[in-house]
Design a protein around this motif. Structure first.
Motif, PDB file in Angstrom:
ATOM      1  N   THR A   8      25.707   0.605 -55.036  1.00 47.35           N
ATOM      2  CA  THR A   8      25.589  -0.199 -55.888  1.00 47.35           C
ATOM      3  C   THR A   8      24.671  -0.131 -56.492  1.00 47.35           C
ATOM      4  O   THR A   8      23.977   0.209 -56.839  1.00 47.35           O
ATOM      5  CB  THR A   8      25.426  -0.882 -53.416  1.00 47.35           C
ATOM      6  N   GLN A  10      21.952  -2.131 -55.918  1.00 49.65           N
ATOM      7  CA  GLN A  10      20.425  -1.950 -54.974  1.00 49.65           C
ATOM      8  C   GLN A  10      20.112  -0.229 -54.820  1.00 49.65           C
ATOM      9  O   GLN A  10      18.998  -0.324 -55.015  1.00 49.65           O
ATOM     10  CB  GLN A  10      20.288  -2.650 -53.582  1.00 49.65           C
ATOM     11  N   GLU A  11      21.287   0.273 -54.890  1.00 50.23           N
ATOM     12  CA  GLU A  11      20.975   1.463 -54.597  1.00 50.23           C
ATOM     13  C   GLU A  11      20.570   2.327 -56.352  1.00 50.23           C
ATOM     14  O   GLU A  11      19.943   3.264 -55.801  1.00 50.23           O
ATOM     15  CB  GLU A  11      22.213   3.021 -53.759  1.00 50.23           C
ATOM     16  N   ARG A  36      12.128   7.920 -47.878  1.00 53.24           N
ATOM     17  CA  ARG A  36      12.117   7.744 -47.562  1.00 53.24           C
ATOM     18  C   ARG A  36      11.241   6.418 -46.710  1.00 53.24           C
ATOM     19  O   ARG A  36      10.895   5.575 -47.066  1.00 53.24           O
ATOM     20  CB  ARG A  36      12.355   8.400 -45.814  1.00 53.24           C
ATOM     21  N   ALA A  44      13.549  -1.731 -49.263  1.00 56.95           N
ATOM     22  CA  ALA A  44      14.959  -1.050 -48.991  1.00 56.95           C
ATOM     23  C   ALA A  44      14.412  -0.172 -47.686  1.00 56.95           C
ATOM     24  O   ALA A  44      14.034   0.377 -46.807  1.00 56.95           O
ATOM     25  CB  ALA A  44      15.276  -0.952 -49.957  1.00 56.95           C
ATOM     26  N   THR A  45      16.181   0.135 -47.612  1.00 55.99           N
ATOM     27  CA  THR A  45      16.617   2.027 -47.029  1.00 55.99           C
ATOM     28  C   THR A  45      17.066   2.820 -47.306  1.00 55.99           C
ATOM     29  O   THR A  45      18.108   2.829 -49.017  1.00 55.99           O
ATOM     30  CB  THR A  45      16.994   1.198 -45.694  1.00 55.99           C
ATOM     31  N   LEU A  46      17.071   4.510 -47.092  1.00 55.02           N
ATOM     32  CA  LEU A  46      17.971   5.195 -47.656  1.00 55.02           C
ATOM     33  C   LEU A  46      19.482   5.086 -47.082  1.00 55.02           C
ATOM     34  O   LEU A  46      19.716   5.488 -45.735  1.00 55.02           O
ATOM     35  CB  LEU A  46      17.516   6.522 -47.372  1.00 55.02           C
ATOM     36  N   SER A  47      20.022   4.203 -48.060  1.00 54.99           N
ATOM     37  CA  SER A  47      21.940   3.902 -46.952  1.00 54.99           C
ATOM     38  C   SER A  47      21.970   5.451 -47.239  1.00 54.99           C
ATOM     39  O   SER A  47      21.972   6.660 -48.027  1.00 54.99           O
ATOM     40  CB  SER A  47      22.596   3.198 -47.930  1.00 54.99           C
ATOM     41  N   PRO A  48      23.517   6.049 -46.201  1.00 58.12           N
ATOM     42  CA  PRO A  48      24.354   7.195 -46.217  1.00 58.12           C
ATOM     43  C   PRO A  48      24.490   7.749 -47.900  1.00 58.12           C
ATOM     44  O   PRO A  48      24.079   9.103 -48.299  1.00 58.12           O
ATOM     45  CB  PRO A  48      25.321   6.566 -45.903  1.00 58.12           C
ATOM     46  N   CYS A  80      19.028  11.079 -53.711  1.00 54.19           N
ATOM     47  CA  CYS A  80      17.401  10.815 -53.611  1.00 54.19           C
ATOM     48  C   CYS A  80      16.931  12.069 -54.184  1.00 54.19           C
ATOM     49  O   CYS A  80      15.805  11.983 -54.775  1.00 54.19           O
ATOM     50  CB  CYS A  80      17.257  10.314 -52.090  1.00 54.19           C
TER      51      CYS A  80
END
Length: 209
Positions: A8, A10-11, A36, A44-48, A80
């Motif tokens: 995405t 955002q990612e 993280r 934000a978060t570390l999405s899958p 990441c």
């Protein structure tokens, strides 16, 4: 075959900020960010998708000229972490260039190429240029043809990205890791000034699918 969902916006933005923070910290002698903790600090978060094991290349350019390019064809680490490792490698361990210095950060742009798993094709009709990168094998020999974005980085027949292993522990190699210490490879004292990790015009994330 593993199917990866497209990243995405955002990612992609988070990966670029992570790479920028890695560069800014490295020239200042600081350790690389922890993905993280960095994501949480950025709200934000570390999405899958960012934790999936994917091959990745990081290409550095300065004023439109190649300044470093290192990556992994096959994913051996979370995306990441691969971005951090290959950002450091492109900046400090590309054997074609001296280690990056703080003075070079202005005008430096970066491109991240996130790769999907290799799959065989019967002939050239299964290859879409410039979307696909290509790996050619003959016996034990193996070579790669640039994936998305590398032609824009000024790579021709004699300038190719190098491959490395992102599975190694991520650490700050120091500005002199790729060559004997010299005046040109030592960071200036001003490098310790905190720099913004926001992506800059020209930074991009490409996906080879």
């Amino acid at each position: 075959m593993i199917a990866f969902a497209p990243l995405t916006a955002q990612e992609r933005a988070l990966l670029l900020r992570l790479a920028r923070a890695t560069l800014n910290g490295a020239v200042a002698g600081e350790p690389p960010p922890r993905p993280r903790a960095f994501a949480e600090a950025a709200g934000a978060t570390l999405s899958p998708p960012l934790l999936e094991r994917r091959g990745a290349f990081v290409t550095l350019q300065r004023h439109g000229r190649l300044r470093g390019c290192i990556g992994d064809i096959v994913g051996t680490a979370p995306l990441c972490e691969a971005v951090i490792a290959n950002t450091l490698a492109a900046a400090f361990r590309d054997p074609r260039f001296l280690p990056l210095t703080a003075d070079e950060l202005p005008g430096l742009t970066l491109e991240i190429s996130a790769l999907t798993p290799l799959r065989p094709v019967a002939d050239w009709s299964g290859i879409e240029v410039p979307r696909h990168g290509v790996v050619l094998t003959h016996g034990h020999a193996r070579g790669g043809v640039p994936a998305p974005g590398r032609r824009r980085a000024g790579l021709g027949p004699r300038k190719r990205c190098s491959t490395s292993s992102a599975s190694r522990p991520v650490s700050n190699p120091g500005p002199g890791a790729a060559a004997p210490a010299s005046k040109s490879s030592k960071p200036k004292s001003s490098a310790r000034i905190r720099r913004r990790a926001d992506p800059r015009p020209g930074d991009a994330v490409q996906e080879a699918r």
